[in-house]
Design a protein around this motif. Structure first.
Motif, PDB file in Angstrom:
ATOM      1  N   THR A  43       0.801  -1.220   0.000  1.00  0.00           N
ATOM      2  CA  THR A  43       0.000   0.000   0.000  1.00  0.00           C
ATOM      3  C   THR A  43       0.837   1.275   0.000  1.00  0.00           C
ATOM      4  O   THR A  43       0.307   2.364  -0.168  1.00  0.00           O
ATOM      5  CB  THR A  43      -0.941   0.024   1.223  1.00  0.00           C
ATOM      6  OG1 THR A  43      -0.145  -0.024   2.402  1.00  0.00           O
ATOM      7  CG2 THR A  43      -1.911  -1.129   1.199  1.00  0.00           C
ATOM      8  N   ALA A  44       2.137   1.140   0.169  1.00  0.00           N
ATOM      9  CA  ALA A  44       2.996   2.319   0.287  1.00  0.00           C
ATOM     10  C   ALA A  44       3.013   3.165  -0.978  1.00  0.00           C
ATOM     11  O   ALA A  44       3.038   4.394  -0.896  1.00  0.00           O
ATOM     12  CB  ALA A  44       4.412   1.897   0.655  1.00  0.00           C
ATOM     13  N   GLN A  45       2.997   2.545  -2.137  1.00  0.00           N
ATOM     14  CA  GLN A  45       3.105   3.310  -3.377  1.00  0.00           C
ATOM     15  C   GLN A  45       1.973   4.323  -3.514  1.00  0.00           C
ATOM     16  O   GLN A  45       2.210   5.485  -3.833  1.00  0.00           O
ATOM     17  CB  GLN A  45       3.140   2.380  -4.579  1.00  0.00           C
ATOM     18  CG  GLN A  45       3.441   3.103  -5.867  1.00  0.00           C
ATOM     19  CD  GLN A  45       3.629   2.163  -7.046  1.00  0.00           C
ATOM     20  OE1 GLN A  45       3.246   1.005  -6.987  1.00  0.00           O
ATOM     21  NE2 GLN A  45       4.219   2.666  -8.102  1.00  0.00           N
ATOM     22  N   SER A  46       0.754   3.920  -3.252  1.00  0.00           N
ATOM     23  CA  SER A  46      -0.364   4.860  -3.371  1.00  0.00           C
ATOM     24  C   SER A  46      -0.318   5.915  -2.266  1.00  0.00           C
ATOM     25  O   SER A  46      -0.641   7.078  -2.502  1.00  0.00           O
ATOM     26  CB  SER A  46      -1.710   4.129  -3.370  1.00  0.00           C
ATOM     27  OG  SER A  46      -1.900   3.461  -2.142  1.00  0.00           O
ATOM     28  N   ALA A  47       0.098   5.522  -1.055  1.00  0.00           N
ATOM     29  CA  ALA A  47       0.213   6.492   0.042  1.00  0.00           C
ATOM     30  C   ALA A  47       1.290   7.523  -0.269  1.00  0.00           C
ATOM     31  O   ALA A  47       1.116   8.721  -0.013  1.00  0.00           O
ATOM     32  CB  ALA A  47       0.511   5.776   1.351  1.00  0.00           C
ATOM     33  N   LEU A  48       2.414   7.078  -0.821  1.00  0.00           N
ATOM     34  CA  LEU A  48       3.487   8.004  -1.191  1.00  0.00           C
ATOM     35  C   LEU A  48       3.057   8.948  -2.314  1.00  0.00           C
ATOM     36  O   LEU A  48       3.368  10.142  -2.289  1.00  0.00           O
ATOM     37  CB  LEU A  48       4.736   7.234  -1.618  1.00  0.00           C
ATOM     38  CG  LEU A  48       5.490   6.543  -0.486  1.00  0.00           C
ATOM     39  CD1 LEU A  48       6.480   5.535  -1.048  1.00  0.00           C
ATOM     40  CD2 LEU A  48       6.183   7.560   0.396  1.00  0.00           C
ATOM     41  N   ALA A  49       2.322   8.437  -3.282  1.00  0.00           N
ATOM     42  CA  ALA A  49       1.837   9.277  -4.381  1.00  0.00           C
ATOM     43  C   ALA A  49       0.873  10.343  -3.868  1.00  0.00           C
ATOM     44  O   ALA A  49       0.961  11.509  -4.270  1.00  0.00           O
ATOM     45  CB  ALA A  49       1.163   8.411  -5.447  1.00  0.00           C
ATOM     46  N   THR A  50      -0.013   9.967  -2.959  1.00  0.00           N
ATOM     47  CA  THR A  50      -0.943  10.933  -2.371  1.00  0.00           C
ATOM     48  C   THR A  50      -0.189  11.984  -1.574  1.00  0.00           C
ATOM     49  O   THR A  50      -0.473  13.183  -1.673  1.00  0.00           O
ATOM     50  CB  THR A  50      -1.958  10.210  -1.464  1.00  0.00           C
ATOM     51  OG1 THR A  50      -2.679   9.260  -2.255  1.00  0.00           O
ATOM     52  CG2 THR A  50      -2.926  11.187  -0.832  1.00  0.00           C
ATOM     53  N   TRP A  51       0.798  11.555  -0.778  1.00  0.00           N
ATOM     54  CA  TRP A  51       1.590  12.497   0.010  1.00  0.00           C
ATOM     55  C   TRP A  51       2.323  13.466  -0.911  1.00  0.00           C
ATOM     56  O   TRP A  51       2.348  14.664  -0.670  1.00  0.00           O
ATOM     57  CB  TRP A  51       2.586  11.740   0.887  1.00  0.00           C
ATOM     58  CG  TRP A  51       3.324  12.631   1.826  1.00  0.00           C
ATOM     59  CD1 TRP A  51       2.991  12.934   3.108  1.00  0.00           C
ATOM     60  CD2 TRP A  51       4.529  13.360   1.541  1.00  0.00           C
ATOM     61  NE1 TRP A  51       3.904  13.802   3.643  1.00  0.00           N
ATOM     62  CE2 TRP A  51       4.869  14.083   2.698  1.00  0.00           C
ATOM     63  CE3 TRP A  51       5.355  13.473   0.444  1.00  0.00           C
ATOM     64  CZ2 TRP A  51       5.981  14.900   2.779  1.00  0.00           C
ATOM     65  CZ3 TRP A  51       6.463  14.298   0.512  1.00  0.00           C
ATOM     66  CH2 TRP A  51       6.769  14.997   1.665  1.00  0.00           C
ATOM     67  N   GLU A  92       1.554  14.449  -3.905  1.00  0.00           N
ATOM     68  CA  GLU A  92       0.621  15.393  -4.525  1.00  0.00           C
ATOM     69  C   GLU A  92       0.307  16.562  -3.604  1.00  0.00           C
ATOM     70  O   GLU A  92       0.109  17.680  -4.076  1.00  0.00           O
ATOM     71  CB  GLU A  92      -0.677  14.687  -4.906  1.00  0.00           C
ATOM     72  CG  GLU A  92      -0.573  13.817  -6.121  1.00  0.00           C
ATOM     73  CD  GLU A  92      -1.885  13.110  -6.434  1.00  0.00           C
ATOM     74  OE1 GLU A  92      -2.911  13.405  -5.779  1.00  0.00           O
ATOM     75  OE2 GLU A  92      -1.879  12.263  -7.326  1.00  0.00           O
ATOM     76  N   THR A  93       0.245  16.315  -2.308  1.00  0.00           N
ATOM     77  CA  THR A  93      -0.100  17.370  -1.356  1.00  0.00           C
ATOM     78  C   THR A  93       1.119  18.124  -0.837  1.00  0.00           C
ATOM     79  O   THR A  93       0.975  19.106  -0.115  1.00  0.00           O
ATOM     80  CB  THR A  93      -0.890  16.792  -0.161  1.00  0.00           C
ATOM     81  OG1 THR A  93      -0.095  15.797   0.489  1.00  0.00           O
ATOM     82  CG2 THR A  93      -2.203  16.178  -0.618  1.00  0.00           C
ATOM     83  N   HIS A  94       2.312  17.679  -1.195  1.00  0.00           N
ATOM     84  CA  HIS A  94       3.562  18.332  -0.790  1.00  0.00           C
ATOM     85  C   HIS A  94       4.480  18.492  -2.007  1.00  0.00           C
ATOM     86  O   HIS A  94       5.585  17.938  -2.040  1.00  0.00           O
ATOM     87  CB  HIS A  94       4.274  17.511   0.293  1.00  0.00           C
ATOM     88  CG  HIS A  94       3.478  17.295   1.527  1.00  0.00           C
ATOM     89  ND1 HIS A  94       2.539  16.285   1.638  1.00  0.00           N
ATOM     90  CD2 HIS A  94       3.472  17.969   2.702  1.00  0.00           C
ATOM     91  CE1 HIS A  94       1.999  16.349   2.847  1.00  0.00           C
ATOM     92  NE2 HIS A  94       2.536  17.359   3.507  1.00  0.00           N
ATOM     93  N   PRO A  95       4.068  19.262  -3.027  1.00  0.00           N
ATOM     94  CA  PRO A  95       4.853  19.330  -4.265  1.00  0.00           C
ATOM     95  C   PRO A  95       6.221  19.995  -4.105  1.00  0.00           C
ATOM     96  O   PRO A  95       7.097  19.787  -4.937  1.00  0.00           O
ATOM     97  CB  PRO A  95       3.963  20.141  -5.211  1.00  0.00           C
ATOM     98  CG  PRO A  95       3.091  20.945  -4.305  1.00  0.00           C
ATOM     99  CD  PRO A  95       2.867  20.091  -3.077  1.00  0.00           C
TER     100      PRO A  95
END
Length: 68
Positions: free
Chosen positions: A36-44, A46-49
């Motif tokens: 599940t880390a890949q999607s969590a990292l992608a979301t993070w 996106e919110t911290h560009p």
């Protein structure tokens, strides 16, 4: 489970810090975290560009390391 991040500013790569992502489950199986880390990292990201993830790893809350 937590995802521990080592992050650096994109505009100033020498300015780095650590952060963490708290996952919504408390499984102790590292493979579940890795899955599940890949999607969590992608979301993070996106919110911290302004930040760039340089390293990450999974850890349980009970076994938090002193450094990443």
């Amino acid at each position: 489970m937590l995802i521990l991040l080592s992050i650096c500013l994109a505009a100033q790569p020498s300015q780095c810090k650590e952060d963490r992502i708290s996952l919504s489950y408390e499984a102790t199986n590292p493979f579940i975290c890795l899955r599940t880390a890949q999607s969590a990292l992608a979301t993070w990201q996106e919110t911290h560009p302004e930040w760039h993830v340089t390293r990450w790893r999974c850890a349980t809350r009970e076994s938090l390391p002193k450094d990443l």
